[in-house]
Design a protein around this motif. Structure first.
Motif, PDB file in Angstrom:
ATOM      1  N   CYS A 272       0.818  -1.210   0.000  1.00 36.70           N
ATOM      2  CA  CYS A 272       0.000   0.000   0.000  1.00 36.70           C
ATOM      3  C   CYS A 272       0.851   1.259   0.000  1.00 36.70           C
ATOM      4  O   CYS A 272       0.465   2.283  -0.574  1.00 36.70           O
ATOM      5  CB  CYS A 272      -0.931   0.002   1.223  1.00 36.70           C
ATOM      6  SG  CYS A 272      -2.259  -1.219   1.153  1.00 36.70           S
ATOM      7  N   THR A 273       2.023   1.214   0.636  1.00 40.88           N
ATOM      8  CA  THR A 273       2.849   2.416   0.776  1.00 40.88           C
ATOM      9  C   THR A 273       3.901   2.543  -0.320  1.00 40.88           C
ATOM     10  O   THR A 273       4.330   3.662  -0.636  1.00 40.88           O
ATOM     11  CB  THR A 273       3.575   2.410   2.129  1.00 40.88           C
ATOM     12  OG1 THR A 273       4.509   1.321   2.160  1.00 40.88           O
ATOM     13  CG2 THR A 273       2.582   2.239   3.280  1.00 40.88           C
ATOM     14  N   GLY A 274       4.353   1.440  -0.884  1.00 37.60           N
ATOM     15  CA  GLY A 274       5.447   1.473  -1.851  1.00 37.60           C
ATOM     16  C   GLY A 274       6.804   1.643  -1.202  1.00 37.60           C
ATOM     17  O   GLY A 274       7.824   1.789  -1.901  1.00 37.60           O
ATOM     18  N   ASP A 275       6.848   1.621   0.131  1.00 38.91           N
ATOM     19  CA  ASP A 275       8.116   1.805   0.844  1.00 38.91           C
ATOM     20  C   ASP A 275       9.001   0.561   0.710  1.00 38.91           C
ATOM     21  O   ASP A 275       8.509  -0.569   0.588  1.00 38.91           O
ATOM     22  CB  ASP A 275       7.863   2.067   2.333  1.00 38.91           C
ATOM     23  CG  ASP A 275       7.153   3.390   2.573  1.00 38.91           C
ATOM     24  OD1 ASP A 275       7.192   4.248   1.668  1.00 38.91           O
ATOM     25  OD2 ASP A 275       6.550   3.552   3.653  1.00 38.91           O
ATOM     26  N   THR A 276      10.296   0.781   0.765  1.00 43.30           N
ATOM     27  CA  THR A 276      11.241  -0.326   0.747  1.00 43.30           C
ATOM     28  C   THR A 276      11.255  -1.004   2.112  1.00 43.30           C
ATOM     29  O   THR A 276      11.385  -0.332   3.149  1.00 43.30           O
ATOM     30  CB  THR A 276      12.653   0.177   0.407  1.00 43.30           C
ATOM     31  OG1 THR A 276      12.626   0.782  -0.895  1.00 43.30           O
ATOM     32  CG2 THR A 276      13.653  -0.959   0.416  1.00 43.30           C
ATOM     33  N   VAL A 277      11.118  -2.314   2.118  1.00 40.22           N
ATOM     34  CA  VAL A 277      11.179  -3.090   3.359  1.00 40.22           C
ATOM     35  C   VAL A 277      12.154  -4.247   3.157  1.00 40.22           C
ATOM     36  O   VAL A 277      12.512  -4.594   2.028  1.00 40.22           O
ATOM     37  CB  VAL A 277       9.799  -3.646   3.769  1.00 40.22           C
ATOM     38  CG1 VAL A 277       8.826  -2.515   4.053  1.00 40.22           C
ATOM     39  CG2 VAL A 277       9.245  -4.583   2.692  1.00 40.22           C
ATOM     40  N   SER A 278      12.578  -4.841   4.240  1.00 42.49           N
ATOM     41  CA  SER A 278      13.476  -5.996   4.190  1.00 42.49           C
ATOM     42  C   SER A 278      12.681  -7.281   4.363  1.00 42.49           C
ATOM     43  O   SER A 278      11.563  -7.273   4.903  1.00 42.49           O
ATOM     44  CB  SER A 278      14.528  -5.900   5.303  1.00 42.49           C
ATOM     45  OG  SER A 278      15.305  -4.732   5.168  1.00 42.49           O
ATOM     46  N   CYS A 291      -1.506  -4.797  -1.506  1.00 43.97           N
ATOM     47  CA  CYS A 291      -2.493  -3.724  -1.613  1.00 43.97           C
ATOM     48  C   CYS A 291      -3.703  -4.223  -2.387  1.00 43.97           C
ATOM     49  O   CYS A 291      -3.603  -4.593  -3.565  1.00 43.97           O
ATOM     50  CB  CYS A 291      -1.883  -2.513  -2.312  1.00 43.97           C
ATOM     51  SG  CYS A 291      -3.047  -1.146  -2.526  1.00 43.97           S
ATOM     52  N   ALA A 292      -4.859  -4.216  -1.738  1.00 42.89           N
ATOM     53  CA  ALA A 292      -6.084  -4.717  -2.370  1.00 42.89           C
ATOM     54  C   ALA A 292      -6.689  -3.716  -3.343  1.00 42.89           C
ATOM     55  O   ALA A 292      -7.593  -4.064  -4.109  1.00 42.89           O
ATOM     56  CB  ALA A 292      -7.117  -5.069  -1.295  1.00 42.89           C
ATOM     57  N   GLY A 293      -6.194  -2.477  -3.329  1.00 44.62           N
ATOM     58  CA  GLY A 293      -6.744  -1.474  -4.235  1.00 44.62           C
ATOM     59  C   GLY A 293      -5.918  -1.264  -5.486  1.00 44.62           C
ATOM     60  O   GLY A 293      -6.254  -0.425  -6.322  1.00 44.62           O
TER      61      GLY A 293
END
Length: 522
Positions: A272-278, A291-293
């Motif tokens: 949903c955010t597009g943020d980079t995560v590990s 993201c369901a949308g």
């Protein structure tokens, strides 16, 4: 002198002939009594007094269409030092022609001169071969192998008898997976539920999305070390082919919409955010979900599942559906817009929308969807199969609404739990069909599974000690009619199987928490 030479030659010839005849027709001492400690307990068994002795060679014959099963049995016999010879007097026959109810039923007749295994499908022959294998290992005596004289009819109580193997939290090599397929077949289980994707690792190669394994298959542990691996498509095909030969179905699990942080680490636009995560390096439930949308998420999942279906012939595809926190959806404008456009009152119904959309895709490709019991929340489309893990309630709700269900409650079926919570006797007490169901509702319960989640199972030895001997109890629960179950007699039979597990290289654990005694000397 010539008469003495002739006499010596004559005696030598007689001795050689006697040795030759002795090798051709060995007469070993049979066991003092037959060992019939089969697991699971067969439906009907009538024992006799004699034995079929497997000489250095037997003649193994099989009907057209049973060459795979015949070759597997021949390989097993060769492993025991028993060769296949067409002129051997003792015959083992695998044949079609047993007119009984289902594909896994079989009939076995053993006399001192012949063994005849019949079934109406290859699945039944495979289950009968498992019985032959058990009898052989149980009846080894003074270095020789015997089969006790008997007549046996056998059929399973449930059609789904599975083990979930989590290779996402911790990775197990192909040879370990194949070892478990052999053990499932040996104890007449018929399904490997292969858990392949998680927050902590993506374990299956997808050509369209290489970073799923390039990034998602590896994590940095809390101590700074790197951990990870994955199965190539060649690995997957090898495992599936190996299982198919043994009539074990492999059901892949590709988790959605939650338990997917490894995929999001590889492709952040899926969140949903597009943020980079590990890739997650700890255990638990994480808020990062698909993201369901975002329509690109569904495109991604459909393309992933297309490649998954190309690898797995199983009619069922497991999509997870459990433990999906909704906090990201609650604060996502795209998800909120999706809800408004589709008249969804809350995020629970949004998850139902997500699951239904994936089910529609799978059904369009001729497959069935299986999901954990959370997929019931918000409503479930017809045709989906519910795997009930949060107790039996999810399965009960499913069958009351006309859905098929598989029972795998944490109370009896979670083999990663410690023995003080679930020991062998507790597993054996499991009854997959709850009281109070109608006959029609009960018929919708396909069977059960035992689950091995691998958060704290980092290696093969730990895996073995968690699964065994508890799997033997589950095998009997799911195969044998409940009217024939008795824990005391099961436990007696179980004792005979520890040498069998040794034969397969299984590092089995305890049956229950060991008792301790304290002696106080005054």
């Amino acid at each position: 002198m010539r008469n003495m030479i002739w006499s010596g030659r004559f005696l030598s010839t007689v001795v050689l002939l006697l040795v030759f005849w002795s090798c051709e027709e060995p007469s070993p001492v049979p066991p003092p009594q037959a060992k019939l400690e089969l697991i699971p307990q067969p439906t009907q068994l009538e024992s006799g007094a004699g034995f079929f002795f497997l000489a250095p060679a037997v003649f193994l014959t099989y009907s057209d269409g049973l060459s795979t099963q015949g070759q597997l049995l021949q390989n097993f016999l060769q492993e025991l030092g028993i060769q296949q010879k067409s002129n051997a007097k003792r015959v083992i026959e695998l044949a079609y022609g047993f007119d009984k109810q289902d594909a896994e039923s079989y009939h076995l007749k053993i006399t001192p001169d012949s063994v005849r295994l019949t079934a109406n499908a290859a699945q039944g022959i495979s289950r009968g071969i498992a019985t032959l294998q058990q009898l052989l290992l149980l009846n080894k005596y003074q270095g020789n192998y015997f089969l006790p004289q008997l007549k046996l009819f056998d059929r399973p109580r449930f059609r789904h008898r599975g083990l979930l193997l989590d290779c996402a939290r911790h990775f197990f090599e192909v040879e370990v997976v194949k070892k478990y397929i052999d053990l499932l077949a040996f104890y007449k289980m018929n399904t490997l539920h292969w858990h392949l994707t998680e927050d902590q690792g993506w374990r299956i190669a997808i050509d369209r999305y290489p970073e799923l394994t390039g990034v998602g298959a590896y994590r940095t542990e809390l101590n700074g070390s790197s951990y990870g691996d994955f199965y190539s498509k060649a690995d997957i095909r090898e495992v599936v082919a190996y299982a198919t030969e043994r009539n074990i179905k492999v059901i892949p699990e590709i988790e959605l919409p939650g338990h997917c942080q490894a995929a999001i680490a590889a492709y952040p636009h899926l969140s949903c955010t597009g943020d980079t995560v590990s890739v997650a390096n700890d255990w638990g439930v994480f808020k990062e979900i698909y993201c369901a949308g975002n329509d690109s998420v569904f495109t991604f999942l459909e393309e992933v599942l297309t490649e998954v279906m190309e690898l797995f012939p199983s009619q069922q595809i497991h999509i997870g559906g459990d433990e999906a926190p909704k906090v990201r959806w609650q604060h996502c404008s795209k998800c909120q817009r999706r809800m408004a456009e589709n008249g969804l009152k809350d995020e629970v119904e949004l998850q139902s929308y997500f699951i239904r959309r994936m089910q529609t895709f799978l059904e369009a490709n001729g497959r069935e969807l299986i999901g954990w019991d959370e997929i019931l929340e918000g409503g479930l489309a017809e045709g989906a199969i519910v795997l009930s893990w949060r107790g039996m309630e999810g399965g009960i709700e499913a069958v009351k609404h006309g859905h098929q269900a598989i029972m795998s409650p944490t109370s009896h079926a979670y083999f990663d739990y410690a023995l003080d919570v679930i020991d062998v006797e507790k597993v054996y007490s499991f009854e997959p069909v709850p009281k109070g169901l109608t006959a029609k509702e009960a018929s919708l319960i396909l069977g059960g599974e035992c689950n091995l989640w691998s958060e704290r199972v980092p290696d093969e030895n730990t895996l073995d000690s968690k699964v065994f001997p508890r799997l033997l109890a589950m095998a009997e629960v799911l195969w044998t009619d409940s009217s024939q179950k008795d824990f005391l007699t099961f436990n007696q039979r179980l004792q005979a199987h520890y040498p069998v597990l040794d034969f397969y290289g299984v590092n089995y654990g305890e049956e229950s928490v060991p008792m301790s005694h304290e002696i106080i000397l005054e």
